[in-house]
Design an enzyme around this catalytic site. Structure first.
Site, mmCIF file in Angstrom:
data_model
loop_
_atom_site.group_PDB
_atom_site.id
_atom_site.type_symbol
_atom_site.label_atom_id
_atom_site.label_comp_id
_atom_site.label_asym_id
_atom_site.label_seq_id
_atom_site.Cartn_x
_atom_site.Cartn_y
_atom_site.Cartn_z
ATOM 1 N N GLU A 235 0.858 -1.193 0.000
ATOM 2 C CA GLU A 235 0.000 0.000 0.000
ATOM 3 C C GLU A 235 0.883 1.229 0.000
ATOM 4 O O GLU A 235 1.770 1.351 0.842
ATOM 5 C CB GLU A 235 -0.843 0.123 1.288
ATOM 6 C CG GLU A 235 -2.066 -0.720 1.377
ATOM 7 C CD GLU A 235 -2.764 -0.556 2.740
ATOM 8 O OE1 GLU A 235 -2.903 0.586 3.243
ATOM 9 O OE2 GLU A 235 -3.142 -1.596 3.301
ATOM 10 N N LYS B 1 -14.854 4.298 5.404
ATOM 11 C CA LYS B 1 -13.657 4.108 6.237
ATOM 12 C C LYS B 1 -13.683 5.004 7.463
ATOM 13 O O LYS B 1 -14.033 6.175 7.378
ATOM 14 C CB LYS B 1 -12.402 4.408 5.418
ATOM 15 C CG LYS B 1 -12.128 3.350 4.383
ATOM 16 C CD LYS B 1 -10.670 3.117 4.212
ATOM 17 C CE LYS B 1 -10.144 2.039 5.135
ATOM 18 N NZ LYS B 1 -8.786 1.650 4.776
ATOM 19 N N GLU C 230 -13.230 5.462 -0.379
ATOM 20 C CA GLU C 230 -14.074 4.542 0.399
ATOM 21 C C GLU C 230 -14.778 5.355 1.480
ATOM 22 O O GLU C 230 -14.185 5.675 2.508
ATOM 23 C CB GLU C 230 -13.216 3.449 1.038
ATOM 24 C CG GLU C 230 -12.592 2.498 0.030
ATOM 25 C CD GLU C 230 -11.714 1.447 0.700
ATOM 26 O OE1 GLU C 230 -12.256 0.418 1.153
ATOM 27 O OE2 GLU C 230 -10.500 1.668 0.801
#
Ligand code: NAG
Length: 342
Positions: A263, A317, A314
């Protein structure tokens, strides 16, 4: 004029060929903690349209596995933390049953390049820390029993806080408290040819410590003050973090273990330094380096496989506002900023 044009064309052809040789070194993380996400088939098609053939999935969500595998996308499949206790105690047979029903029933092994067993289990409360190596051993034995040793590799994604020291990079060392788990894990990675996976965000380093982390150093900026480390020079925090990890691996006697960045990314909103221009600059540099296979100062020419976070914003989150704004694409498939991923 004609000569110049043909020179230009030749360079263009060569650069395209070089880019093609590095094809697939960039993957994209596809998190699905949001209420407005496109169906997995659309997400998979969008990646292919953009020349991206690798993705990281955080969960073995059957419809997502099916859609991405059907599109021919090579996968890092997350084994959720909540499954680790079972997988550590299940033995190879139980791990094989879990693997078959949770993953391989939905995506053929040829599409599953890595299992990422647990995400950041050495960060925070470490509830799952003791399970992670036994779970990996059972999954690896299960794969070997299916004839898939070396086809699907077994690793685990770590937060970069697994390093207790990272400055200068040559001083890189693992957190001593994590070593009882890390040492057998490193042995496992070396024995099975799997990379050490790390999640790293220069953006968050900057946000947490703006007095000591220069924004330009996080952003691959030309104006960043270089860090001299013995004979090596660092011009950006990404290389410095990867090499601090490499130094830590060497210190433990595992200098042969590769690093994969599972990531990294830069958000477009939610903080004064989070904006499309910065996200574009950061990610373009990451993509360019992966495509050119330049490696890092400590391992020049050794390509570092990278997964950009994140495919879409998102909205579900938790945490700071910027956590919900890492998306490279909007839900309608347009790009959140100009970037060439191929
Ligand atoms: C583990 O994995 C399976 C398959 O993904 C899932 O159905 C199950 O509920 C998970 N959780 C636990 C705690 O075992």
């Amino acid at each position: 004029m004609a000569t110049r044009l043909s020179l230009y064309l030749l360079c263009h052809v060569l650069l395209t060929a070089i880019a093609a040789a590095g094809d697939g070194k960039i993957g994209i993380c596809h998190g699905r903690v949001g209420g407005n996400l496109p169906p997995p088939e659309a997400a998979a098609a969008l990646l292919l349209q953009n020349g991206v053939t690798r993705a990281r999935l955080f969960l073995p969500d059957p419809p997502v596995l099916r859609a991405f595998a059907a599109a021919g996308i090579d996968l890092v499949v997350g084994v959720p933390n909540e499954n680790l206790t079972f997988l550590a105690a299940s033995g190879p047979d139980g791990a094989a049953r879990w693997l078959s029903s949770a993953v391989l029933a939905h995506a053929p092994a040829e599409r599953v390049r890595y299992l990422a067993v647990g995400n950041e289990v050495l960060y925070g409360d470490r509830f799952y820390a003791a399970s992670i190596v036994p779970a990996k051993r059972n999954l690896h034995a299960a794969l070997a029993g299916m004839g898939l040793d070396g086809v699907v590799r077994v690793s685990s994604a770590h937060a970069s806080s697994v390093l207790a020291a990272s400055y200068p990079p040559s001083a890189g060392a693992f957190d001593a408290e994590a070593l009882p788990v890390l040492r057998p894990m490193l042995r496992f990675l070396a024995d099975t040819g799997a990379p050490f996976m790390v999640n790293t965000y220069p953006f968050i380093s900057y946000v947490n410590d703006p007095a000591n982390v220069e924004l330009a150093y996080g952003l691959f900026g030309a104006a960043a003050a270089p860090v001299q480390d013995g004979a090596l020079v660092y011009t950006n925090l990404f290389d410095a973090t990867v090499d601090a990890l490499v130094a830590a691996l060497e210190k433990e006697g595992f200098g042969g273990v590769q690093v994969a960045v599972t990531e990294t990314g830069w958000p477009t909103a939610g903080h004064p330094a989070a904006m499309p221009e910065n996200a574009a600059a950061y990610n373009a540099e990451i993509v360019g380096r992966a495509a050119r296979g330049v490696g890092t100062p400590r391992r020049p020419g050794v390509p570092v496989e990278v997964f950009l976070f994140d495919m879409y914003d998102e909205d579900g989150k938790p945490g700071a506002e910027f956590e919900r704004h890492f998306g490279i694409f909007r839900a309608d498939g347009s790009k959140a900023y100009d970037i060439n991923l191929a």
